[in-house]
Design a protein around this motif. Structure first.
Motif, PDB file in Angstrom:
ATOM      1  N   GLU A 106      27.078  22.123  64.019  1.00  0.00           N
ATOM      2  CA  GLU A 106      25.678  22.529  64.066  1.00  0.00           C
ATOM      3  C   GLU A 106      24.781  21.467  63.441  1.00  0.00           C
ATOM      4  O   GLU A 106      23.793  21.040  64.043  1.00  0.00           O
ATOM      5  CB  GLU A 106      25.501  23.867  63.360  1.00  0.00           C
ATOM      6  CG  GLU A 106      26.095  25.038  64.124  1.00  0.00           C
ATOM      7  CD  GLU A 106      25.777  26.364  63.481  1.00  0.00           C
ATOM      8  OE1 GLU A 106      25.580  26.392  62.236  1.00  0.00           O
ATOM      9  OE2 GLU A 106      25.706  27.369  64.198  1.00  0.00           O
ATOM     10  N   GLN A 107      25.119  21.062  62.243  1.00  0.00           N
ATOM     11  CA  GLN A 107      24.374  19.996  61.585  1.00  0.00           C
ATOM     12  C   GLN A 107      25.196  19.440  60.434  1.00  0.00           C
ATOM     13  O   GLN A 107      26.092  20.107  59.911  1.00  0.00           O
ATOM     14  CB  GLN A 107      23.024  20.489  61.064  1.00  0.00           C
ATOM     15  CG  GLN A 107      23.121  21.484  59.926  1.00  0.00           C
ATOM     16  CD  GLN A 107      21.774  21.872  59.367  1.00  0.00           C
ATOM     17  OE1 GLN A 107      20.740  21.493  59.907  1.00  0.00           O
ATOM     18  NE2 GLN A 107      21.782  22.631  58.289  1.00  0.00           N
ATOM     19  N   CYS A 108      24.912  18.204  60.084  1.00  0.00           N
ATOM     20  CA  CYS A 108      25.550  17.549  58.942  1.00  0.00           C
ATOM     21  C   CYS A 108      24.442  16.938  58.097  1.00  0.00           C
ATOM     22  O   CYS A 108      23.710  16.048  58.558  1.00  0.00           O
ATOM     23  CB  CYS A 108      26.537  16.477  59.412  1.00  0.00           C
ATOM     24  SG  CYS A 108      27.418  15.654  58.065  1.00  0.00           S
ATOM     25  N   THR A 109      24.304  17.419  56.880  1.00  0.00           N
ATOM     26  CA  THR A 109      23.249  16.961  55.981  1.00  0.00           C
ATOM     27  C   THR A 109      23.827  15.965  54.990  1.00  0.00           C
ATOM     28  O   THR A 109      24.846  16.251  54.340  1.00  0.00           O
ATOM     29  CB  THR A 109      22.632  18.151  55.226  1.00  0.00           C
ATOM     30  OG1 THR A 109      22.163  19.107  56.174  1.00  0.00           O
ATOM     31  CG2 THR A 109      21.482  17.694  54.350  1.00  0.00           C
ATOM     32  N   LEU A 110      23.186  14.819  54.874  1.00  0.00           N
ATOM     33  CA  LEU A 110      23.597  13.777  53.942  1.00  0.00           C
ATOM     34  C   LEU A 110      22.549  13.635  52.854  1.00  0.00           C
ATOM     35  O   LEU A 110      21.350  13.537  53.140  1.00  0.00           O
ATOM     36  CB  LEU A 110      23.763  12.437  54.664  1.00  0.00           C
ATOM     37  CG  LEU A 110      24.831  12.384  55.758  1.00  0.00           C
ATOM     38  CD1 LEU A 110      24.802  11.038  56.446  1.00  0.00           C
ATOM     39  CD2 LEU A 110      26.198  12.647  55.181  1.00  0.00           C
ATOM     40  N   VAL A 111      22.993  13.629  51.614  1.00  0.00           N
ATOM     41  CA  VAL A 111      22.115  13.457  50.463  1.00  0.00           C
ATOM     42  C   VAL A 111      22.647  12.311  49.633  1.00  0.00           C
ATOM     43  O   VAL A 111      23.847  12.276  49.298  1.00  0.00           O
ATOM     44  CB  VAL A 111      22.035  14.744  49.606  1.00  0.00           C
ATOM     45  CG1 VAL A 111      21.077  14.545  48.448  1.00  0.00           C
ATOM     46  CG2 VAL A 111      21.612  15.935  50.462  1.00  0.00           C
ATOM     47  N   ALA A 112      21.771  11.345  49.317  1.00  0.00           N
ATOM     48  CA  ALA A 112      22.152  10.172  48.530  1.00  0.00           C
ATOM     49  C   ALA A 112      21.668  10.351  47.099  1.00  0.00           C
ATOM     50  O   ALA A 112      20.500  10.673  46.856  1.00  0.00           O
ATOM     51  CB  ALA A 112      21.552   8.906  49.125  1.00  0.00           C
ATOM     52  N   TYR A 113      22.606  10.137  46.150  1.00  0.00           N
ATOM     53  CA  TYR A 113      22.303  10.222  44.720  1.00  0.00           C
ATOM     54  C   TYR A 113      22.660   8.897  44.071  1.00  0.00           C
ATOM     55  O   TYR A 113      23.581   8.187  44.503  1.00  0.00           O
ATOM     56  CB  TYR A 113      23.109  11.341  44.050  1.00  0.00           C
ATOM     57  CG  TYR A 113      22.800  12.725  44.548  1.00  0.00           C
ATOM     58  CD1 TYR A 113      21.793  13.487  43.964  1.00  0.00           C
ATOM     59  CD2 TYR A 113      23.542  13.280  45.590  1.00  0.00           C
ATOM     60  CE1 TYR A 113      21.525  14.772  44.414  1.00  0.00           C
ATOM     61  CE2 TYR A 113      23.278  14.560  46.046  1.00  0.00           C
ATOM     62  CZ  TYR A 113      22.259  15.301  45.456  1.00  0.00           C
ATOM     63  OH  TYR A 113      21.994  16.574  45.904  1.00  0.00           O
ATOM     64  N   GLU A 114      21.927   8.585  43.006  1.00  0.00           N
ATOM     65  CA  GLU A 114      22.314   7.449  42.175  1.00  0.00           C
ATOM     66  C   GLU A 114      23.492   7.882  41.312  1.00  0.00           C
ATOM     67  O   GLU A 114      23.430   8.905  40.616  1.00  0.00           O
ATOM     68  CB  GLU A 114      21.148   6.985  41.315  1.00  0.00           C
ATOM     69  CG  GLU A 114      21.443   5.700  40.564  1.00  0.00           C
ATOM     70  CD  GLU A 114      20.281   5.277  39.685  1.00  0.00           C
ATOM     71  OE1 GLU A 114      20.345   4.175  39.132  1.00  0.00           O
ATOM     72  OE2 GLU A 114      19.329   6.063  39.539  1.00  0.00           O
ATOM     73  N   ALA A 115      24.578   7.111  41.347  1.00  0.00           N
ATOM     74  CA  ALA A 115      25.808   7.522  40.672  1.00  0.00           C
ATOM     75  C   ALA A 115      25.630   7.592  39.162  1.00  0.00           C
ATOM     76  O   ALA A 115      26.217   8.450  38.500  1.00  0.00           O
ATOM     77  CB  ALA A 115      26.951   6.580  41.036  1.00  0.00           C
ATOM     78  N   ALA A 116      24.825   6.711  38.586  1.00  0.00           N
ATOM     79  CA  ALA A 116      24.703   6.658  37.131  1.00  0.00           C
ATOM     80  C   ALA A 116      23.916   7.835  36.577  1.00  0.00           C
ATOM     81  O   ALA A 116      24.271   8.407  35.536  1.00  0.00           O
ATOM     82  CB  ALA A 116      24.049   5.344  36.717  1.00  0.00           C
TER      83      ALA A 116
END
Length: 293
Positions: free
Chosen positions: A166-176
């Motif tokens: 249906e959908q794939c949501t990608l969220v980018a976070y700063e690892a630190a």
């Protein structure tokens, strides 16, 4: 010395003067009562008995050559024993039972997976940096503008059923700092049974919505290290490709180091190109007459 009792037990001598008529009568009677099948049956029995003895002798010689020794306990020939053996040995029978049990177990597992399909999963394979800029028009308030291209592997582990993403949501976070930098979505997609499909998603305006202090810190880290350590969380929602099916969600996360050295442009040492070029002369200088004095 022979006694009278001994003389009585002795057979009386036959009469040697038997008539020719009696001999001929006996021969004629034997010819009438002769049955050729009786003689053939006896000959066949004798031949088979001789064959059995020979085979038994050969089997004993073979066992003696192998070191087993002669067996004179009345053992039957090997060909007779072979006739009484079952169609398959116990070892082969056990192997067939084990193979049948494995096939039944595999069929039960596939039936359970048919009734309860496994949801799709999205795994991050690669991050391709496309753009990373730091706008220093305002020296004390730099602005970050970045764009990434994410390559995903959408995997369907069901051997007998197709699945609908249906959908794939990608969220980018700063690892630190676990600071959210941006997000993107992949639209619907049908995945064939037991296959893996590659999908590409563009993540725009990375870090553009952060507060001004965070953008300044991110710009400082970029200028010092020329790389960012990101954590990408992919959440896939999938179901069977027909109406009324229940959707399932699977989330995966992975950390990647994004090398931005190829996109580095030092904002403090860039020079603008000259916008005004020297104009070439378009006409010859005019000649003025000098008056005579």
């Amino acid at each position: 010395m022979p006694t009278e009792a001994h003389d009585e037990l002795l057979p009386e001598p036959e009469d040697d003067d038997v008539g020719e008529e009696e001999v001929a009568a006996e021969e004629e009677e034997d010819a009438i009562n002769f049955d050729p099948r009786v003689g053939a049956r006896d000959d066949w029995a004798d031949a088979m008995s001789e064959v059995r003895k020979r085979k038994q002798q050969r089997s004993r010689e073979a066992r003696s050559e192998k070191g087993e020794g002669d067996d004179d306990n009345g053992d039957e020939p090997s060909w007779e024993k072979h006739e009484r053996q079952p169609l398959c040995s116990p070892r082969v029978f056990r192997q067939c039972i084990i193979m049948l049990a494995v096939l039944v177990l595999f069929g039960c597992v596939q039936l359970w997976m048919w009734l309860n399909p496994t949801p799709l999963s999205c795994d991050l394979e690669l991050i391709r940096p496309q753009k990373f800029k730091v706008d220093v028009t305002d020296f004390f308030a730099p602005k970050v503008s970045a764009a990434l291209q994410l390559v995903l592997n959408v995997r369907n582990n069901n051997m007998l059923r197709s699945m609908l993403l249906e959908q794939c949501t990608l969220v980018a976070y700063e690892a630190a700092t676990s600071l959210k930098l941006g997000s993107a979505q992949q639209g619907s997609l049908v995945i064939a049974p037991f296959t893996t499909t590659r999908a590409t998603i563009s993540l725009q305006q990375l870090g553009g919505s952060l507060p001004q202090p965070e953008q300044r810190r991110l710009a400082t880290e970029f200028l010092s290290q020329k790389a960012l350590l990101l954590t990408i969380v992919a959440t896939a929602s999938s179901r069977l490709p027909f109406k009324g099916s229940k959707a399932s969600t699977v989330a995966t996360n992975s950390s990647k180091r994004v090398d931005l050295s190829t996109l580095t442009k030092e904002p403090f040492f860039q020079r603008q190109q000259a916008s005004v070029e020297e104009e070439a002369p378009t006409s010859e200088p005019k000649v003025h007459d000098v008056p005579n004095v």
